[in-house]
Design an enzyme around this catalytic site. Structure first.
Site, PDB file in Angstrom:
ATOM      1  N   SER A 104      25.595   7.469  41.715  1.00 55.70           N
ATOM      2  CA  SER A 104      25.807   7.716  40.295  1.00 55.70           C
ATOM      3  C   SER A 104      26.528   9.054  40.091  1.00 55.70           C
ATOM      4  CB  SER A 104      24.458   7.731  39.586  1.00 55.70           C
ATOM      5  OG  SER A 104      24.633   7.993  38.228  1.00 55.70           O
ATOM      6  N   GLY A 105      27.570   9.061  39.281  1.00 54.98           N
ATOM      7  CA  GLY A 105      28.323  10.284  39.013  1.00 54.98           C
ATOM      8  C   GLY A 105      29.466  10.523  39.990  1.00 54.98           C
ATOM      9  N   THR A 109      33.501   4.825  37.459  1.00 55.29           N
ATOM     10  CA  THR A 109      34.001   4.300  36.191  1.00 55.29           C
ATOM     11  C   THR A 109      35.343   4.926  35.835  1.00 55.29           C
ATOM     12  OG1 THR A 109      31.749   3.897  35.484  1.00 55.29           O
ATOM     13  CG2 THR A 109      33.414   3.928  33.766  1.00 55.29           C
ATOM     14  N   ASN A 156      24.870  12.221  35.258  1.00 57.37           N
ATOM     15  CA  ASN A 156      26.189  11.930  34.719  1.00 57.37           C
ATOM     16  C   ASN A 156      26.067  11.812  33.204  1.00 57.37           C
ATOM     17  OD1 ASN A 156      28.632  10.831  33.949  1.00 57.37           O
ATOM     18  ND2 ASN A 156      28.600   9.154  35.427  1.00 57.37           N
ATOM     19  N   SER A 159      26.961   7.999  31.977  1.00 56.28           N
ATOM     20  CA  SER A 159      26.576   7.126  33.080  1.00 56.28           C
ATOM     21  C   SER A 159      26.525   5.669  32.627  1.00 56.28           C
ATOM     22  CB  SER A 159      25.207   7.560  33.597  1.00 56.28           C
ATOM     23  OG  SER A 159      24.785   6.713  34.628  1.00 56.28           O
ATOM     24  N   SER A 160      27.147   4.782  33.398  1.00 55.13           N
ATOM     25  CA  SER A 160      27.095   3.354  33.064  1.00 55.13           C
ATOM     26  C   SER A 160      25.689   2.856  33.341  1.00 55.13           C
ATOM     27  CB  SER A 160      28.070   2.560  33.929  1.00 55.13           C
ATOM     28  OG  SER A 160      29.214   3.312  34.229  1.00 55.13           O
ATOM     29  N   GLY A 398      25.827   2.918  41.003  1.00 51.47           N
ATOM     30  CA  GLY A 398      25.657   3.417  42.353  1.00 51.47           C
ATOM     31  C   GLY A 398      24.192   3.548  42.722  1.00 51.47           C
ATOM     32  N   GLU A 400      20.726   4.968  43.392  1.00 55.95           N
ATOM     33  CA  GLU A 400      20.092   5.867  42.440  1.00 55.95           C
ATOM     34  C   GLU A 400      18.695   6.273  42.904  1.00 55.95           C
ATOM     35  OE1 GLU A 400      21.469   5.254  38.074  1.00 55.95           O
ATOM     36  OE2 GLU A 400      19.459   4.449  38.203  1.00 55.95           O
TER      37      GLU A 400
HETATM   38  P1  ADP Z   1      30.128   6.955  38.009  1.00 58.76           P
HETATM   39  O1  ADP Z   1      30.717   5.814  37.229  1.00 58.76           O
HETATM   40  O2  ADP Z   1      30.421   6.872  39.466  1.00 58.76           O
HETATM   41  O3  ADP Z   1      28.667   7.149  37.750  1.00 58.76           O
HETATM   42  P2  ADP Z   1      31.952   8.489  36.383  1.00 58.76           P
HETATM   43  O4  ADP Z   1      33.184   7.749  36.729  1.00 58.76           O
HETATM   44  O5  ADP Z   1      31.341   8.228  35.045  1.00 58.76           O
HETATM   45  O6  ADP Z   1      30.829   8.299  37.517  1.00 58.76           O
HETATM   46  O7  ADP Z   1      32.270  10.047  36.544  1.00 58.76           O
HETATM   47  C1  ADP Z   1      31.382  11.043  36.111  1.00 58.76           C
HETATM   48  C2  ADP Z   1      32.159  12.228  35.557  1.00 58.76           C
HETATM   49  O8  ADP Z   1      32.898  12.854  36.603  1.00 58.76           O
HETATM   50  C3  ADP Z   1      33.184  11.844  34.517  1.00 58.76           C
HETATM   51  O9  ADP Z   1      32.641  11.832  33.232  1.00 58.76           O
HETATM   52  C4  ADP Z   1      34.230  12.925  34.672  1.00 58.76           C
HETATM   53  O10 ADP Z   1      33.839  14.077  33.956  1.00 58.76           O
HETATM   54  C5  ADP Z   1      34.173  13.288  36.146  1.00 58.76           C
HETATM   55  N1  ADP Z   1      35.234  12.622  36.930  1.00 58.76           N
HETATM   56  C6  ADP Z   1      35.127  11.443  37.601  1.00 58.76           C
HETATM   57  N2  ADP Z   1      36.276  11.122  38.223  1.00 58.76           N
HETATM   58  C7  ADP Z   1      37.155  12.094  37.934  1.00 58.76           C
HETATM   59  C8  ADP Z   1      38.534  12.367  38.286  1.00 58.76           C
HETATM   60  N3  ADP Z   1      39.233  11.537  39.066  1.00 58.76           N
HETATM   61  N4  ADP Z   1      39.104  13.499  37.807  1.00 58.76           N
HETATM   62  C9  ADP Z   1      38.403  14.359  37.038  1.00 58.76           C
HETATM   63  N5  ADP Z   1      37.117  14.171  36.679  1.00 58.76           N
HETATM   64  C10 ADP Z   1      36.480  13.063  37.114  1.00 58.76           C
HETATM   65 MG    MG Z   2      29.828   4.496  35.958  1.00 61.40          MG
END
Ligand code: ADP
Ligand code: MG
Length: 598
Positions: A104-105, A109, A156, A159-160, A398, A400
């Site tokens: 997660s994080g 997404t 996060n 977070s989804s 992811g 968790e």
């Molecule tokens: P996950 O879906 O894996 O839980 P997210 O995709 O929501 O995580 O990413 C969490 C945070 O990390 C986002 O809100 C953003 O602030 C940061 N982040 C993720 N990927 C990037 C990236 N490629 N560039 C900059 N910031 C990112």
């Molecule tokens: Mg996500």
């Protein structure tokens, strides 16, 4: 190689490392990260490190650099992977999928959004209107889904809280002509309660903070989220930290606008807002025992009657029926005769919570279905238009681990085990094919096969989910504790299962409450409290009937099963765990049929 980084940027592909130890791997990753290189290949797999800051890696210029190129022509990038998937799809009409995994994080997404942006940018050079429409819906649907399915957690801020698999259909020209989203297990317990530092789903705060005064008044709402039991915990928190623009107010406008552009009618959007408001009011309803015994109510009353009126108005259902449904339930007695059985305070509170969760879940699923209806490839005739090819993008929760892990984490982590297994199978198969192509004798590679953990969870009869279903179908007072004891009996010798009972000296687990699974990604201790309840996931038929009889067509459409009378509801519905398992099995089968890129 043109435009490639020099050796000071580390190795762009881990395959190029002289020796592959964990230390070398991390060193290379770190070196590249420090130089702003967040992407590194392992063959066809892309490893990405979340930079938590805006890097100049995306946008039209970067897209142009990767468009039409071969995978290794440019520095490692997500765009290169999507481009490879796109080319495979276009050249060879091959269905492809991009699987995104990570804790997660990690940035899954965000990656899925970059994938969509890339596809949108490189397709439809002839600007066909229908293709533009589909692309617009694909891009805009993300913000709507995130409003209803994402929440701030301690890992996060966005977070989804659901899993997402999205298929994009392409025509023979390689332009997107439709799409379909599958959603998986929304973490609906979040509607009721959140950990310290976390929030409910964004949609609630967006509604409260972003609606104008008049709209709020119409919904009988106050602006302050601290007024409502369901949003109090996260009332002091905002959704964005990195980005001040990411406010609930702004997002409310953006989401409402996105729904309009996608094709939701104004009436539908209003219904959605009323349903969210009804859930908030429902959460504030409390029950008290009354002195005198009313004729049917069994001495139970609602503390603040005005709230019942609000819920009735917002759900377009009769007030007295709402009250009755909150205080009692219908049971079929022996001779098919229906009698009304009054709730205790505890039963009524439980039923209220079950209703709030279910209404939210149905709302979420309706939103997904609605988007699917709009994205469905329209008027396409395979004989005339040729067969569609599909690129699938999987962005699923992811692995968790929280201080306390419950049924939801159990399902999420089981899902990750399943995907890990798919990954092992696909990658090994691919490698083997490559060896054969190059005429090298196949060498077996040592790796940990997590099949045994998957079995522990999903095996018929004795697997954890089967034991849980058994506990749920047993009439009488079977407790989470007894469920745990049964698990202990079945799995006492399983190398990946333990509990306090089985390891009395291990003080990190509580006796009679916890069990632990050694997952491929780490150990997780689960508390069995609430497992049976969450798995059974029942809602009294009276609520379903009530909502099915709403005069609001949008709300009514979410409750087709409310049509049934209590006497017609004979079959026990499938449990949450079994439904989830079935959806995971179907997902893995679907992915296994496609060519993977990760
Ligand atoms: P996950 O879906 O894996 O839980 P997210 O995709 O929501 O995580 O990413 C969490 C945070 O990390 C986002 O809100 C953003 O602030 C940061 N982040 C993720 N990927 C990037 C990236 N490629 N560039 C900059 N910031 C990112
Ligand atoms: Mg996500």
């Amino acid at each position: 190689m043109e435009d490639e980084d020099g050796p000071e940027y580390g190795k762009p592909d881990f395959v190029l490392l002289d020796q592959l130890t964990m230390e070398d791997f991390m060193k290379n990753l770190q070196l590249r990260f420090e130089k702003g290189r967040i992407y590194t290949y392992i063959g066809e797999v892309l490893v990405s490190v979340n930079p938590y800051q805006e890097l100049p890696l995306y946008g039209p210029e970067a897209i142009a650099k990767y468009q039409g190129r071969e995978l290794y022509e440019r520095p490692p990038h997500l765009y290169a992977v999507v481009n490879a998937a796109y080319k495979a799809m276009k050249r060879r009409s091959r269905d492809t999928c991009v699987v995104i995994s990570g804790e997660s994080g990690a940035g899954k997404t965000e990656a899925s959004k970059h994938i969509m942006q890339y596809i949108a940018a490189v397709t439809n050079p002839s600007q066909r209107a229908e293709v533009e429409r589909v692309k617009d819906v694909l891009l805009k649907s993300t913000c709507v889904l995130e409003a209803f399915g994402n929440a701030r957690t301690n890992r996060n801020h966005n977070s989804s809280r659901f899993g997402k698999y999205m298929d994009i259909n392409f025509d023979f020209k390689g332009d997107p002509v439709g799409g379909h989203i599958h959603s998986y297990l929304l973490e609906k317990s979040r509607v009721l309660k959140q950990h310290v530092g976390e929030r409910n789903f964004h949609a609630f705060y967006q509604l409260l903070r972003g609606s104008d005064d008049q709209a709020l008044q119409g919904l009988h709402l106050e602006r302050n989220p601290a007024v409502y039991n369901f949003t109090r915990q996260g009332a002091g928190l905002n959704m964005g930290v990195h980005n001040a623009l990411d406010s609930d107010e702004k997002n409310h406008q953006a989401v409402t606008e996105a729904m309009r552009v996608i094709g939701f009618s104004p009436e539908e959007v209003e219904s959605i807002h009323r349903i969210l408001a009804a859930i908030l009011h429902l959460g504030n309803i409390e029950f008290v025992e009354t002195e005198e015994d009313g004729p049917q109510k069994g001495g139970l009353a609602v503390a603040e009657e005005a709230l019942v009126g609000y819920v009735a108005e917002l759900t377009a259902t009769p007030r007295d029926l709402v009250l009755r449904t909150l205080l009692a339930r219908t049971v079929a007695s022996g001779g098919r005769e229906l009698i009304e059985k009054g709730h205790t305070v505890a039963e009524a509170s439980y039923a209220r919570d079950a209703c709030a969760k279910a209404v939210y879940q149905r709302l979420f699923e309706w939103v997904v279905d609605r988007i699917n209806g709009i994205m469905e490839p329209r008027g396409r005739d395979p004989r005339r238009d040729g067969k569609d090819t599909v690129i699938g993008v999987l962005d699923i929760y992811g692995f968790e681990v929280f201080p306390v892990n419950s049924f939801e984490q159990f399902c999420i982590n089981y899902c990750n085990e399943k995907l890990q297994q798919l990954f092992i199978q696909l990658i090994l198969k691919q490698e083997q094919e490559e060896y054969e192509r190059e005429g090298i004798a196949w060498q077996s590679v040592e790796y940990f096969n997590n099949a045994t953990i998957v079995e522990l969870v999903e095996r018929p009869h004795r697997g954890i989910l089967a034991v849980l279903d058994e506990a749920c179908s047993t009439a009488g007072p079977i407790t989470d504790r007894i469920f745990l004891q049964t698990l202990d009996t079945h799995h006492r010798h399983h190398p990946h299962y333990s509990s306090r009972q089985l390891c009395p000296t291990d003080k990190t687990m509580e006796f009679g409450r916890d069990f632990r699974i050694k997952h491929y990604a780490g150990d997780v201790t689960y508390s069995v409290e609430g497992f049976i309840d969450k798995n059974r996931d029942s809602l009294f038929q009276d609520f379903k009937r009530l909502l099915y009889n709403s005069t609001d067509p949008t709300l009514r459409a979410m409750w087709p099963d409310g049509q049934q009378d209590i006497t017609e509801v004979t079959k026990r519905p499938l449990t949450a765990g079994t439904l989830f398992k079935n959806s995971m099995v179907a997902l893995v089968e679907n992915l296994a049929s496609k060519r993977p890129l990760a």
